[in-house]
Design an enzyme around this catalytic site. Structure first.
Site, mmCIF file in Angstrom:
data_model
loop_
_atom_site.group_PDB
_atom_site.id
_atom_site.type_symbol
_atom_site.label_atom_id
_atom_site.label_comp_id
_atom_site.label_asym_id
_atom_site.label_seq_id
_atom_site.Cartn_x
_atom_site.Cartn_y
_atom_site.Cartn_z
ATOM 1 N N GLU A 122 0.847 -1.188 0.000
ATOM 2 C CA GLU A 122 0.000 0.000 0.000
ATOM 3 C C GLU A 122 0.888 1.246 0.000
ATOM 4 O OE1 GLU A 122 -2.305 0.626 3.606
ATOM 5 O OE2 GLU A 122 -3.825 1.753 2.508
ATOM 6 N N LYS A 139 -9.883 1.677 -2.718
ATOM 7 C CA LYS A 139 -10.218 1.195 -1.373
ATOM 8 C C LYS A 139 -11.672 1.507 -1.045
ATOM 9 C CE LYS A 139 -8.457 1.572 3.356
ATOM 10 N NZ LYS A 139 -7.727 2.526 4.218
ATOM 11 N N CYS A 181 -5.875 -2.823 2.650
ATOM 12 C CA CYS A 181 -5.734 -2.554 4.081
ATOM 13 C C CYS A 181 -7.030 -2.776 4.872
ATOM 14 C CB CYS A 181 -5.173 -1.150 4.274
ATOM 15 S SG CYS A 181 -4.373 -0.928 5.887
#
Ligand code: NAG
Ligand code: NAG
Ligand code: NAG
Length: 285
Positions: A48, A117, A158
């Protein structure tokens, strides 16, 4: 839908130190992709925010449009080395908004998908901590899966890993490998990083899960936990990086045959009571 070619393949997870000089980090990432490919990797995963320090104050300064400098490098590297390249994530600018985006490239250098995301990390514990990713970033609105000749892959970034439903949907749609570039911190890392991977992988879904974190850098404004890893569907955990600045981990053997064996031994996939409960996607994008 499902991937039928169950071949052996090698996956490389790259954990690299990310500093504030974007160009140097891009060229380092490119060298590591080459190194991974030279060692036979067919699918390569970057961390990331591999081109930018983590934090709201950096996102806009490092943000790029897609296509842009970073994705051009990724495209060139994927094409030159004939790999599927999961480009960790980069801050993306589009229409005045910023996203945390993971672009994925095929061996021809074309971008296969871009995962933005989905779940932004917003916390507000009065008097203690307030951290609102949504003040600087906008969420993506779609699931992201891609086929390779080796297996089908689901992508999250994440915090997306904390949402079991997303991983379940990916697994039900035939993904055998889930990848999560991520940067947990020194509290959430030891508490949950490995636990979540094992949960999403062996316990819930019987899939492989791979994570790539930036390397731990105690001098950075945000200190990432590191510990990029791969978990197999029987809960074996391969953590290769203990904060080393750059390294590669590999998974080989016959991963998909092993997956089939595990699903036969513990048939939770087949014995789900879909007549009583189900997880469905509302929108696939
Ligand atoms: C890590 O993040 C959690 C959740 O936001 C927070 O409570 C904790 O204080 C952070 N830890 C460090 C070391 O920054
Ligand atoms: C990765 O790090 C481990 C532990 O330090 C080391 O044993 C291994 O040789 C390294 N691998 C590569 C490819 O550098
Ligand atoms: C992994 C890596 O090579 N990172 C580099 C990023 O750029 C800085 C600044 O030039 C270098 O010091 C790092 O080594």
């Amino acid at each position: 839908m499902h991937c039928l070619l169950l071949l052996e393949f090698r996956l490389a997870v790259i954990q690299l130190q990310v500093t504030s000089v974007k160009a140097d980090n891009l060229s380092r990432a490119r060298r590591l992709v080459k190194e991974a490919a030279d060692q036979g990797s067919k699918v390569v995963l970057l961390p990331e925010f591999f081109n930018s320090p983590y934090g709201p104050s950096f996102f806009s300064a490092y943000a790029e449009r897609i296509p842009g400098e970073s994705t051009q490098m990724l495209s060139d590297a994927a094409k030159e080395h004939k790999v599927y390249l999961v480009g960790g994530s980069i801050p993306e600018e589009d229409g005045g908004k910023l996203y945390n985006s993971c672009p994925v490239f095929g061996p021809d250098g074309d971008m296969i998908l871009k995962h933005r995301k989905i779940h932004l990390f917003d916390i507000d514990v009065p008097g203690k901590i307030r951290f609102q990713e949504s003040e600087s970033l906008s969420p993506g609105n779609s699931l992201s899966m891609f086929e390779t000749p080796f297996c089908k892959v689901g992508v999250g970034i994440c915090y997306d890993m904390r949402f079991a439903e997303l991983a379940q949907l990916y697994a039900r749609k035939g993904c055998q490998l889930l990848v999560y570039p991520g940067a947990f911190n020194l509290t959430t890392g030891p508490a949950h990083w490995e636990l979540l991977q094992r949960g999403r992988s062996a316990v819930d879904n019987q899939v492989y899960v791979a994570t790539a974190s930036p390397a731990r850098d105690e001098t950075a404004s945000y200190v990432a936990w590191g510990h990029s890893s791969v978990v197999n569907p029987c809960c074996y955990h391969y953590s290769v990086y203990l904060g080393s600045p750059l390294n590669l981990s590999y998974l080989s053997s016959s991963p998909l045959q092993y997956l089939a064996d595990i699903r036969q031994q513990l048939p939770i996939t087949a014995q789900r009571r879909n007549d009583l409960y189900t997880v469905t996607s509302v929108q696939e994008g």
